[in-house]
Design an enzyme around this catalytic site. Structure first.
Site: not given
Length: 407
Positions: A153-154, A183, A204, A232
């Protein structure tokens, strides 16, 4: 030199500065202290203000009124009252002014004035249609989405928001595995590289505090789309927007936060935002192993917000305007699957809970859900979680517009 606007009254002049880019973390303060007035607004406003001379030392009160210009665009007006004196100044939220924030990192950045103005912009975003003038306001801008944790959703709502406003998207869905982070590249190096490709970064990350590190590094705006168990903020913005639309008010409400309150970044950010409103009471309903952490409780107490812990979901549901359910997050338990199983399934919203709820109340959930809300609840008009998810599109359209082109 910082440009200013001024208004005169009773032989005195009040000057206020236009916000300047890249300032420091501040806090909300409005005082009249003879012989000068000093303003500091919003929890994360990167701006400075000039002084004004007054003859008397009095308390200033501020408020915002919303009006429309000739083209139908909203035009908030900020008025400052000093006792019997009334001064109107160039509004910070009027069309063409710079947004007060350079980045969106945490819920504490926002005050009531900014929240209300953002919600007005989000409401305007609902009216943007394909091929309308508003659908091209971000044409020529590029947004990079860096997601080190899974998201549906986000990520999709941010990408949809950018495209609906005419912008373009550069995306990596699993940056933790399919980027140079695998890496060993540092977050700071990744941000310095990506900012050369994009005008704004939505990130995120699995570590709490990562968004703040990214914002400190980047020269372009950074939006926190969730940082581990931290915060959030855009979810909290859409949650508060949804509550206002569904309940019709934000002052004087009772909200039950249910489920994984220890690891749930959504409930942490929501608690911070709800503390901005008057006479709000929060109920915490969770298994013992995932109780709300003390930092949130202490913050609420310091702000005079009433809160209560309870083990009785039925009783809490009968009192609340909003039941905000969350899933128990298995990914936060590591190898302690026994603790996860202990917490899972203890509090479930089903028909029995619906029966206890008030007719005007709503059920919300940041999604995804597992079994903590039964499917039979979906048909009830008080089930607001899919409307809540849709509101995320409009809030994120508003934030992208504000961060990139201003009010």
């Amino acid at each position: 030199m910082v440009p200013t606007s001024s208004s005169s009254f009773s032989g005195c002049t009040l000057s206020t500065a236009v916000p300047t880019p890249k300032a420091v973390l501040g806090y909300n303060e409005i005082t009249c202290n003879c012989p000068s007035i000093f303003f500091r607004q919003s929890d994360h406003q990167k701006s400075s203000f000039a002084n004004a001379d007054l003859k008397d030392s009095r308390i200033l009160h501020n408020y915002w009124s919303i009006s429309l210009d000739q083209s139908g665009r909203f035009l908030p007006t900020h008025r400052v009252q000093c006792a019997a004196l009334d001064v109107e100044r160039s509004p910070y939220f009027s069309v063409g002014n710079k947004f007060q924030l350079d980045d969106v990192i945490e819920a504490q950045q926002f005050d009531r004035d900014i929240l209300g103005a953002i919600f007005e912009v989000a409401n305007e975003m609902e009216k943007v249609e394909k091929n309308s003038p508003g659908s091209q306001i971000l044409k020529g801008y590029l947004m990079a989405t860096l997601f080190y944790e899974p998201s549906t959703r986000t990520r999709l709502s941010f990408e949809s928001a950018m495209k609906r406003l005419g912008g373009e998207v550069l995306t990596t869905e699993n940056a933790r595995e399919f980027s140079s982070a695998a890496k060993g590249e540092t977050l700071e190096d990744s941000i310095r590289t990506v900012e050369g490709y994009a005008d704004i970064i939505v990130m995120r990350h699995f570590e709490s505090g990562a968004a703040r590190r990214a914002a400190a590094t980047a020269g372009v705006p950074v939006i926190n789309a969730g940082d581990g168990p931290g915060q959030h903020p855009t979810q909290a913005l859409l949650d508060v927007y949804t509550i206002e639309r569904e309940i019709g008010k934000l002052d004087g409400i009772k909200v039950g936060l249910v489920g994984d309150l220890a690891n749930g970044r959504t409930v942490r950010s929501l608690a911070y935002l709800l503390s901005k409103y008057h006479n709000v009471k929060l109920y915490f309903v969770s298994p013992e192993v995932v109780k709300m952490k003390d930092d949130i409780k202490d913050y609420l107490t310091s702000k005079g917000v009433e809160w209560e812990e309870s083990g009785d979901l039925m009783e809490v549901a009968s009192k609340c305007d909003v039941v905000y359910q969350t899933r128990i997050q298995r990914e936060r338990f590591g190898e302690r699957i026994d603790l996860y199983e202990e917490a899972r399934g203890k509090y479930i919203v089903d028909r029995n809970v619906l029966h206890m709820m008030q007719k005007h109340a709503v059920i919300m959930h940041p999604l995804p859900r597992l079994d903590e809300i039964t499917v039979e609840v979906d048909a009830d008009p008080r089930a607001a979680y899919f409307r809540q998810a849709k509101n995320g599109l409009y809030i994120r359209m508003a934030l992208l517009k504000l961060l990139l082109v201003g009010w």
